[in-house]
Enzyme design. Sequence first.
Site, PDB file in Angstrom:
ATOM      1  CG  ASP A  19      -2.036   0.989   1.138  1.00 15.02           C
ATOM      2  OD1 ASP A  19      -2.424   1.356   0.009  1.00 15.02           O
ATOM      3  OD2 ASP A  19      -2.532   1.423   2.199  1.00 15.02           O
ATOM      4  CG  ASN A  67      -8.103  -1.952  -4.898  1.00 17.30           C
ATOM      5  OD1 ASN A  67      -7.171  -2.743  -4.756  1.00 17.30           O
ATOM      6  ND2 ASN A  67      -8.345  -1.011  -3.993  1.00 17.30           N
TER       7      ASN A  67
HETATM    8  C1  IPE Z   1      -5.376  -2.734  -0.032  1.00 15.13           C
HETATM    9  O1  IPE Z   1      -5.086  -1.389  -0.162  1.00 15.13           O
HETATM   10  C2  IPE Z   1      -5.393  -3.398  -1.383  1.00 15.13           C
HETATM   11  C3  IPE Z   1      -4.119  -3.522  -2.076  1.00 15.13           C
HETATM   12  C4  IPE Z   1      -2.947  -3.162  -1.621  1.00 15.13           C
HETATM   13  C5  IPE Z   1      -4.189  -4.147  -3.368  1.00 15.13           C
HETATM   14  P1  IPE Z   1      -6.236  -0.284  -0.236  1.00 15.13           P
HETATM   15  O2  IPE Z   1      -5.537   1.019  -0.422  1.00 15.13           O
HETATM   16  O3  IPE Z   1      -7.254  -0.642  -1.243  1.00 15.13           O
HETATM   17  O4  IPE Z   1      -6.894  -0.363   1.213  1.00 15.13           O
HETATM   18  P2  IPE Z   1      -7.759   0.709   2.012  1.00 15.13           P
HETATM   19  O5  IPE Z   1      -8.803   1.201   1.080  1.00 15.13           O
HETATM   20  O6  IPE Z   1      -6.842   1.822   2.421  1.00 15.13           O
HETATM   21  O7  IPE Z   1      -8.287  -0.018   3.199  1.00 15.13           O
HETATM   22  C1  IPE Z   2      -1.852   0.205  -3.234  1.00 17.30           C
HETATM   23  O1  IPE Z   2      -1.557   1.548  -3.303  1.00 17.30           O
HETATM   24  C2  IPE Z   2      -2.037  -0.412  -4.606  1.00 17.30           C
HETATM   25  C3  IPE Z   2      -3.429  -0.745  -4.927  1.00 17.30           C
HETATM   26  C4  IPE Z   2      -4.443  -0.674  -4.110  1.00 17.30           C
HETATM   27  C5  IPE Z   2      -3.680  -1.217  -6.280  1.00 17.30           C
HETATM   28  P1  IPE Z   2      -2.722   2.626  -3.234  1.00 17.30           P
HETATM   29  O2  IPE Z   2      -3.116   2.992  -4.623  1.00 17.30           O
HETATM   30  O3  IPE Z   2      -3.816   2.198  -2.352  1.00 17.30           O
HETATM   31  O4  IPE Z   2      -1.942   3.853  -2.578  1.00 17.30           O
HETATM   32  P2  IPE Z   2      -2.534   4.895  -1.543  1.00 17.30           P
HETATM   33  O5  IPE Z   2      -3.014   4.129  -0.352  1.00 17.30           O
HETATM   34  O6  IPE Z   2      -3.634   5.631  -2.232  1.00 17.30           O
HETATM   35  O7  IPE Z   2      -1.368   5.774  -1.236  1.00 17.30           O
HETATM   36 MG    MG Z   3      -4.147   2.422  -0.362  1.00 15.74          MG
END
Ligand code: IPE
Ligand code: IPE
Ligand code: MG
Length: 245
Positions: A19, A67
């Site tokens: 993340d 997502n």
């Molecule tokens: C979890 O991250 C999913 C992945 C890393 C693929 P998210 O960014 O989607 O999680 P939340 O929304 O902060 O809980």
């Molecule tokens: C995790 O990074 C990757 C996916 C969920 C695909 P994020 O895109 O959630 O990154 P932040 O949390 O917005 O920084």
């Molecule tokens: Mg995230």
Amino acid sequence: MADAPSLNTVPHHVAIVMDGNGRWAKRRLMPRIAGHRQGVESLRRCIRACVKRGVGVLTVFAFSSENWGRPQDEVSGLMELMGKALVREVPELKEAGIRLHFVGDRQGLPERMRQSLTQAEAATADNRGMVLNVCFNYGGRWDIAQAAAQLAARGEPITESALDRALALSHGPDPDLLIRTGGEQRISNFLLWQCAYSELYFSDRLWPDFDEAALDEAFAAFAERERRFGKTSEQVAAASRAVAH
Ligand code: IPE
Ligand code: IPE
Ligand code: MG
């Protein structure tokens, strides 16, 4: 003084919620997809580092069931990135002896993507090195529900071991260490069933910045944990003395 950690402290199965890509890009005034691109580079580095340290199974969260709710351009950018990464990375993974699995709901993916995932798995199926599970269109609740549905359809009793076997991520043991980067301290529907006794480690580093040194810090923290699995500290100590003799 605390006992020096034994050499055998590398977790066998490491799971990672990668993340922080979006925030990494935002800090640089770049589009979010640039963060995801950098996230792929970070994953390449992490895979190499895990192989070098003797990790047996690496399971990463690449795209969650939730997502899909992101802006359309980010979702299509992520799908495209996955397609390109498959073409670019599979020969190298094959060469490195890594066995690739995709874990998640394939029905919800475009037909072309489904085919590429199957081909990538087939290309590395004979490998016997580290197992790499990529959770894509994955949710822990989806997995438990689909496993229960399989058992119900076969008229099988729903027991812990039957459910365990029917899960999409049933090959291999449960994660020993679950790392989440990006500073949030939550599971976000990752391995809900399998992380029952995983050690949790949260890093403030954004995923693109999670380098080998950060991985070693996580492993060092893991080495300090006492895993009791419901037993007492004294029982755990007695069991490890028995193994040592
Ligand atoms: C979890 O991250 C999913 C992945 C890393 C693929 P998210 O960014 O989607 O999680 P939340 O929304 O902060 O809980
Ligand atoms: C995790 O990074 C990757 C996916 C969920 C695909 P994020 O895109 O959630 O990154 P932040 O949390 O917005 O920084
Ligand atoms: Mg995230």
